[in-house]
Design a protein around this motif. Structure first.
Motif, short mmCIF file in Angstrom:
data_model
loop_
_atom_site.label_atom_id
_atom_site.label_comp_id
_atom_site.label_asym_id
_atom_site.label_seq_id
_atom_site.Cartn_x
_atom_site.Cartn_y
_atom_site.Cartn_z
N VAL A 42 0.85 -1.20 0.00
CA VAL A 42 0.00 0.00 0.00
C VAL A 42 0.89 1.25 0.00
CG1 VAL A 42 -1.78 1.28 1.29
CG2 VAL A 42 -1.83 -1.22 1.25
N VAL A 43 0.60 2.16 -0.91
CA VAL A 43 1.30 3.45 -0.94
C VAL A 43 0.28 4.51 -0.52
CG1 VAL A 43 2.56 5.11 -2.37
CG2 VAL A 43 2.77 2.66 -2.85
N VAL A 44 0.61 5.25 0.54
CA VAL A 44 -0.36 6.23 1.05
C VAL A 44 -0.02 7.61 0.48
CG1 VAL A 44 -1.45 7.19 3.11
CG2 VAL A 44 -0.51 4.87 3.18
N GLY A 45 -0.95 8.21 -0.24
CA GLY A 45 -0.72 9.54 -0.84
C GLY A 45 -0.87 10.68 0.15
N PRO A 46 -2.06 10.90 0.73
CA PRO A 46 -2.28 12.07 1.58
C PRO A 46 -1.85 11.87 3.03
CG PRO A 46 -4.35 10.96 1.14
CD PRO A 46 -3.29 10.14 0.47
N GLU A 47 -1.79 12.98 3.75
CA GLU A 47 -1.28 12.96 5.13
C GLU A 47 -2.30 12.43 6.15
OE1 GLU A 47 -1.82 15.50 3.19
OE2 GLU A 47 -2.82 17.16 4.22
N ALA A 48 -3.60 12.68 5.91
CA ALA A 48 -4.58 12.41 6.97
C ALA A 48 -4.55 10.94 7.45
CB ALA A 48 -5.97 12.82 6.53
N PRO A 49 -4.55 9.94 6.54
CA PRO A 49 -4.51 8.56 7.06
C PRO A 49 -3.20 8.24 7.77
CG PRO A 49 -4.72 8.59 4.63
CD PRO A 49 -4.71 10.01 5.09
N ASN A 98 6.45 17.68 5.73
CA ASN A 98 5.24 16.92 5.38
C ASN A 98 5.64 15.45 5.25
OD1 ASN A 98 3.27 19.15 4.94
ND2 ASN A 98 4.78 19.76 3.45
N ALA A 99 4.72 14.59 5.62
CA ALA A 99 5.03 13.15 5.70
C ALA A 99 4.64 12.41 4.42
CB ALA A 99 4.28 12.57 6.90
N ARG A 100 4.75 13.08 3.28
CA ARG A 100 4.18 12.57 2.01
C ARG A 100 4.82 13.32 0.87
NH1 ARG A 100 1.56 17.21 0.80
NH2 ARG A 100 1.21 18.50 2.61
N LEU A 101 4.45 13.03 -0.35
CA LEU A 101 4.85 13.84 -1.49
C LEU A 101 3.90 15.04 -1.62
CD1 LEU A 101 5.73 11.12 -4.16
CD2 LEU A 101 7.31 12.54 -2.85
N GLY A 102 4.32 16.04 -2.37
CA GLY A 102 3.48 17.24 -2.54
C GLY A 102 2.55 17.11 -3.73
N ASP A 103 1.57 17.97 -3.76
CA ASP A 103 0.63 18.04 -4.88
C ASP A 103 0.36 19.52 -5.12
OD1 ASP A 103 -1.29 17.60 -6.77
OD2 ASP A 103 -2.49 16.23 -5.55
N PRO A 104 0.81 20.12 -6.22
CA PRO A 104 1.16 19.53 -7.51
C PRO A 104 2.63 19.22 -7.74
CG PRO A 104 1.00 21.90 -7.77
CD PRO A 104 0.72 21.60 -6.31
N GLU A 105 3.46 19.24 -6.69
CA GLU A 105 4.89 18.96 -6.94
C GLU A 105 5.11 17.58 -7.56
OE1 GLU A 105 3.67 20.32 -4.16
OE2 GLU A 105 5.10 21.66 -3.19
N SER A 106 4.32 16.57 -7.11
CA SER A 106 4.51 15.22 -7.67
C SER A 106 4.35 15.21 -9.18
CB SER A 106 3.47 14.25 -7.09
OG SER A 106 3.63 14.16 -5.72
N GLU A 107 3.48 16.09 -9.66
CA GLU A 107 3.18 16.10 -11.10
C GLU A 107 4.35 16.67 -11.92
OE1 GLU A 107 1.08 16.56 -8.50
OE2 GLU A 107 -0.89 17.14 -9.23
N VAL A 108 5.37 17.25 -11.23
CA VAL A 108 6.59 17.63 -11.97
C VAL A 108 7.78 16.78 -11.56
CG1 VAL A 108 5.89 19.98 -12.56
CG2 VAL A 108 7.09 19.59 -10.40
#
Ligand code: GLY
Length: 422
Positions: free
Chosen positions: A66-73, A290-300
């Motif tokens: 499982v890869v978790v995208g957002p921070e909340a979970p 932040n405990a995750r990748l950024g959005d929209p940073e991931s898109e670059v």
């Protein structure tokens, strides 16, 4: 290898798009996903914050990772939930456990951590409702503008920057009186730092790390960085001022002390760390973790990774990330976010998206979209991220805008100056 990616934004679509290119990945599921991730794999109707629902989806679909995208979970402890469940404990979760996710989940924890490990950050103090008069006294010792932050997650709205002290005092009292619920039970006040922001990223298995490409994000809704804050209206990577010398300072002064600090605290961090930095006269300071990748940073940043992204994920799972290879494309990538008119305030949904088939030499990552009668319709404020490559920043930006103009939906809006300051 069957992978479940949790989340529904452009970040999750970019992760799914990249993992789908790996020969080692059999099937990709995204929960809940969007119209874009329906193309890179299978969408599952799960709420990432409902761990029971996630468990059912994992078991039903023979998910191996499982890869978790957002921070909340993550902040709510999804990693710990898997470790403590007899059926899930052998399924690796990419994303930190609850204790490690405090880097993002508690501003007070992050600032105390930064201070303890002498990592450059601004001066700060934390307060709760028992010491409001001390808090107003501390505000008076600072120079404007004033930065007031709710300690916990507040849907991206918990950081407020104000020019005058009376508004700062009002904001402080509003937060402590429940404006953001439990997230504002504690408030961090810090000295404002003036400079240009930069998003830096690593992936770590808790022992070693790989530096991912950096990016500059454009957070305000209006041209020239004006208007309300958003999750991000566009991004560019690489960032010209983040040269070898600057990134060496980032590694030595920030990334490595952070990993040493985590280890000294007995925290095994497995996943991505997003360092929200500011360049103050050539020196990097941490604004936030932040405990995750950024959005929209991931898109670059993800389109700049030439090597197999799954190799890095597997390195995190096996704890041998040090031996893994990451190959970065030297070209620039720019992304322009197409949003629903009215965002980040109220906006309408359900608008049909036209022109996706006209896009050329770019990749369009979906965010707030869904399928209805086989048509793509809008379902959120941030709708699509149009990313294009270029040998120069100008070429990448032109490619993104040329394709942004090919797409349309009723009341579509985008900033026309992404990357123009670089
Ligand atoms: N673009 C900023 C963030 O992902 O938090």
């Amino acid at each position: 290898m069957n992978i479940l990616i949790l989340g529904s934004g452009g970040r999750e679509h970019s992760i799914a798009w990249k993992l789908a290119q790996s020969p080692k990945v059999s099937r990709i599921f995204t929960g809940p996903g969007n119209a874009g991730t329906a193309d890179t794999g299978t969408n599952l109707p799960v709420n990432p914050e409902n761990f029971g629902e996630v468990k059912k989806a994992v078991m039903k679909n023979n998910i191996n990772l499982v890869v978790v995208g957002p921070e909340a979970p993550l902040v709510a402890g999804i990693h710990d939930f898997f470790i403590n469940d007899e059926f899930l404990r052998n399924i690796p979760v990419i994303g930190p456990d609850k204790s490690a996710a405090r880097l993002e989940g508690s501003k007070d924890f992050a600032k105390a951590f930064l201070t303890k490990y002498k990592i450059p950050t601004s001066e700060y103090r934390s307060f709760d409702s028992t010491n409001i008069s001390e808090a107003t006294g501390f505000l008076k010792t600072l120079k404007p503008p004033y930065v007031v932050k709710a300690d916990g997650l507040a849907a991206g709205k918990g950081v407020v920057i104000l020019d005058d002290i009376s508004s700062a005092e009002e904001e402080l009292k509003a937060m402590l009186s429940g404006k953001f619920g439990a997230a504002g039970q504690k408030v961090v006040i810090e000295q404002y730092l003036k400079g240009v922001e930069l998003s830096a990223f690593i992936v770590t298995d808790g022992h070693s790390y790989k530096l991912l490409p950096e990016a500059k994000d454009y957070k305000r809704v209006g041209e020239g960085n004006t208007g309300l804050n958003t999750g991000g209206m566009g991004a560019v990577s690489p960032v010209p001022f983040a040269d070898r010398n600057f990134m060496e300072k980032v590694k030595v002064r920030i990334i490595e002390p952070t990993l040493k600090g985590l280890s000294a605290e007995g925290i095994l961090y497995r996943g991505f760390i997003f360092f929200g930095l500011i360049n103050v006269d050539g020196d990097p300071y941490v604004i936030e973790y932040n405990a995750r990748l950024g959005d929209p940073e991931s898109e670059v940043i993800i389109p700049r990774i030439k090597s197999d992204f799954y190799e890095l994920i597997e390195g995190v799972v096996k704890g041998d990330l040090e031996s893994r290879v990451i190959d970065i494309d030297d070209r620039y990538v720019a992304t322009v976010m197409l949003v629903s008119g009215g965002y980040p305030g109220s906006y309408e949904k359900g608008k049909t998206v036209f022109g996706l088939d006209l896009a050329r030499d770019c990749v369009i990552f979906h965010s707030g979209t869904k399928l209805s009668d086989n048509k793509v319709i809008t379902s959120g404020g941030r709708v699509l991220a149009v990313s294009a490559w270029g040998n120069t920043i100008k070429e990448a930006i032109e490619g993104a805008y040329k394709n942004a103009r090919r797409v349309s939906f009723d009341n579509m809006y985008y900033r026309t100056d992404i990357g123009f300051d670089l």
